[in-house]
Structure formats: C-alpha cells, structure tokens
Design a protein around this motif. Structure first.
Motif, mmCIF file in Angstrom:
data_model
loop_
_atom_site.group_PDB
_atom_site.id
_atom_site.type_symbol
_atom_site.label_atom_id
_atom_site.label_comp_id
_atom_site.label_asym_id
_atom_site.label_seq_id
_atom_site.Cartn_x
_atom_site.Cartn_y
_atom_site.Cartn_z
ATOM 1 N N ALA A 24 0.839 -1.197 0.000
ATOM 2 C CA ALA A 24 0.000 0.000 0.000
ATOM 3 C C ALA A 24 0.876 1.250 0.000
ATOM 4 O O ALA A 24 2.065 1.203 0.337
ATOM 5 C CB ALA A 24 -0.912 -0.001 1.222
ATOM 6 N N THR A 25 0.283 2.350 -0.408
ATOM 7 C CA THR A 25 0.976 3.636 -0.436
ATOM 8 C C THR A 25 0.188 4.644 0.396
ATOM 9 O O THR A 25 -0.956 4.389 0.766
ATOM 10 C CB THR A 25 1.106 4.181 -1.864
ATOM 11 N N MET A 26 0.832 5.781 0.639
ATOM 12 C CA MET A 26 0.158 6.892 1.307
ATOM 13 C C MET A 26 0.548 8.162 0.573
ATOM 14 O O MET A 26 1.720 8.370 0.276
ATOM 15 C CB MET A 26 0.569 6.972 2.779
ATOM 16 N N PRO A 27 -0.425 9.015 0.285
ATOM 17 C CA PRO A 27 -0.106 10.253 -0.422
ATOM 18 C C PRO A 27 0.704 11.215 0.453
ATOM 19 O O PRO A 27 0.573 11.233 1.674
ATOM 20 C CB PRO A 27 -1.475 10.842 -0.763
ATOM 21 N N ALA A 62 -4.132 6.234 -7.293
ATOM 22 C CA ALA A 62 -4.011 5.453 -6.059
ATOM 23 C C ALA A 62 -2.571 5.413 -5.582
ATOM 24 O O ALA A 62 -2.213 4.630 -4.720
ATOM 25 C CB ALA A 62 -4.520 4.035 -6.282
ATOM 26 N N GLY A 64 1.248 7.154 -4.306
ATOM 27 C CA GLY A 64 1.744 7.779 -3.090
ATOM 28 C C GLY A 64 3.138 7.265 -2.808
ATOM 29 O O GLY A 64 3.878 6.895 -3.725
ATOM 30 N N ARG A 66 5.705 4.657 -0.363
ATOM 31 C CA ARG A 66 5.838 3.481 0.491
ATOM 32 C C ARG A 66 7.330 3.221 0.660
ATOM 33 O O ARG A 66 8.158 3.761 -0.084
ATOM 34 C CB ARG A 66 5.136 2.270 -0.112
ATOM 35 N N ARG A 159 -6.789 4.735 7.560
ATOM 36 C CA ARG A 159 -7.653 5.695 6.858
ATOM 37 C C ARG A 159 -7.007 6.228 5.584
ATOM 38 O O ARG A 159 -7.672 6.453 4.587
ATOM 39 C CB ARG A 159 -7.981 6.845 7.812
ATOM 40 N N HIS A 160 -5.682 6.425 5.596
ATOM 41 C CA HIS A 160 -5.011 7.078 4.467
ATOM 42 C C HIS A 160 -4.189 6.146 3.572
ATOM 43 O O HIS A 160 -3.711 6.566 2.527
ATOM 44 C CB HIS A 160 -4.120 8.217 4.975
ATOM 45 N N GLY A 161 -4.022 4.894 3.995
ATOM 46 C CA GLY A 161 -3.292 3.945 3.154
ATOM 47 C C GLY A 161 -4.082 3.626 1.902
ATOM 48 O O GLY A 161 -5.310 3.524 1.942
ATOM 49 N N ARG A 162 -3.380 3.505 0.810
ATOM 50 C CA ARG A 162 -4.025 3.191 -0.473
ATOM 51 C C ARG A 162 -3.555 1.814 -0.931
ATOM 52 O O ARG A 162 -2.412 1.653 -1.358
ATOM 53 C CB ARG A 162 -3.642 4.226 -1.526
ATOM 54 N N GLN A 164 -2.774 -1.314 -3.186
ATOM 55 C CA GLN A 164 -2.334 -1.390 -4.574
ATOM 56 C C GLN A 164 -2.810 -2.711 -5.163
ATOM 57 O O GLN A 164 -2.824 -3.735 -4.488
ATOM 58 C CB GLN A 164 -0.814 -1.296 -4.668
#
Length: 171
Positions: A24-27, A62, A64, A66, A159-162, A164
């Motif tokens: 996952a990523t985060m912006p 999606a 950000g 990582r 809440r903010h993790g995106r 992948q």
C-alpha cells in the motif's frame, strides 16, 4: 550539531509508512497532514528519500509513497544522509592559516588537530546512526508509547493507506 527539521519529518514519515501493508501507499498530503507540515515542504524530503531508494514513489490516482525496502534494512544514517547529504557536519576552513600571525605553508604540514577531532566525532556519530534501524524505532514505539497514540497512528494509516492492485507476472 544541528540537523534540519527535514530529518525529523523524514524519519517520522518513514516510520508511519512502515505501518503500511501489502505494498500500500500513502499520499504526500496525508503524511504532511499527520505532522502538521506544509505538503510542499515535506514533498522535498520525500523526494530526497525516494532518490536515495529509501522510499518508492508510486504514480497515479491510487499512488503515493511506500518504503522501498524493509524497515530492518533502513538505518537512521540512511535517512539523515538522504536529507542532509553526505558531507561531514564540520568543514575545516583552515582558518589557522589566516590572520596577522600567518606563517608559510611549510608551518602547517601536520593536519589540523581540531579537524581530526571533529572527523573522529563525526565517524562515531555516523556509526551510532547506522546501528539504529527504522524497524527498532517502530517496535520501540509500539511497545512503549501511550496506547492512545498507537491507536491514533494505526487509525491514520488505515484511513489514508491506499491498497495497490497486485500485478500477476505471466511466465
């Protein structure tokens, strides 16, 4: 020695990103929000971490940031050098050769003792930072921090993790 505030922001951001799972990523905007920082200020440091291959920048809606490698393989020295650069904190200007009592260059054949002492201290400082792993800092935080702080951090990451999408390799 004074490190820039960017070092603190970079370490905290990397520690928060260590909580992401499954690629996952985060912006950057969310990371900036987490610490009350200007997004443009933090972006400069996130890009430095990405250039040093500590973080990975994922483009797209999606996307950000990582971690580019496991937290066990990231030292505080890695982060400090990415943000501050590789130059030693002390840079000898050989001012002993200036002033009214200036002597010929032949009087200064031995290295400056102050510079040598400062470089020894720098070496020790860097060795200590190299021994500190991001994974250890995160583990210590999870073990010792107030439970409310840990819960708030985990909720922020959730809440903010995106997530992948997995890309299956065809062979």
């Amino acid at each position: 020695m004074k490190l820039s505030e960017g070092v603190e922001a970079a370490i905290h951001s990397a520690a928060l990103l260590a909580g992401l799972e499954g690629g996952a990523t985060m912006p950057a905007a969310a990371l900036a929000e987490a610490y009350g920082l200007s997004p443009s200020y933090l972006l400069k440091h996130l890009n430095a971490l990405a250039s040093a291959r500590i973080l990975e920048s994922v483009p797209g809606p999606a996307g950000g940031y990582r971690l580019a490698r496991s937290p066990e393989k990231i030292s505080l020295l890695d982060i400090v050098l990415a943000v501050e650069g590789p130059q030693p904190a002390f840079r000898c200007g050989e001012i002993r050769r200036n002033g009214p009592g200036k002597l010929p260059a032949s009087a200064y054949v031995k290295p400056c003792g102050i510079n040598a002492a400062m470089l020894r201290a720098e070496k020790a400082y860097r060795a200590a930072l190299a021994a500190e792993r991001l994974s250890d800092i995160v583990s210590q935080y999870l073990d010792e921090a107030d439970a409310r702080s840990v819960a708030a951090s985990c909720a922020f990451v959730a809440r903010h993790g995106r997530p992948q999408k997995s890309v299956l390799k065809q062979g």
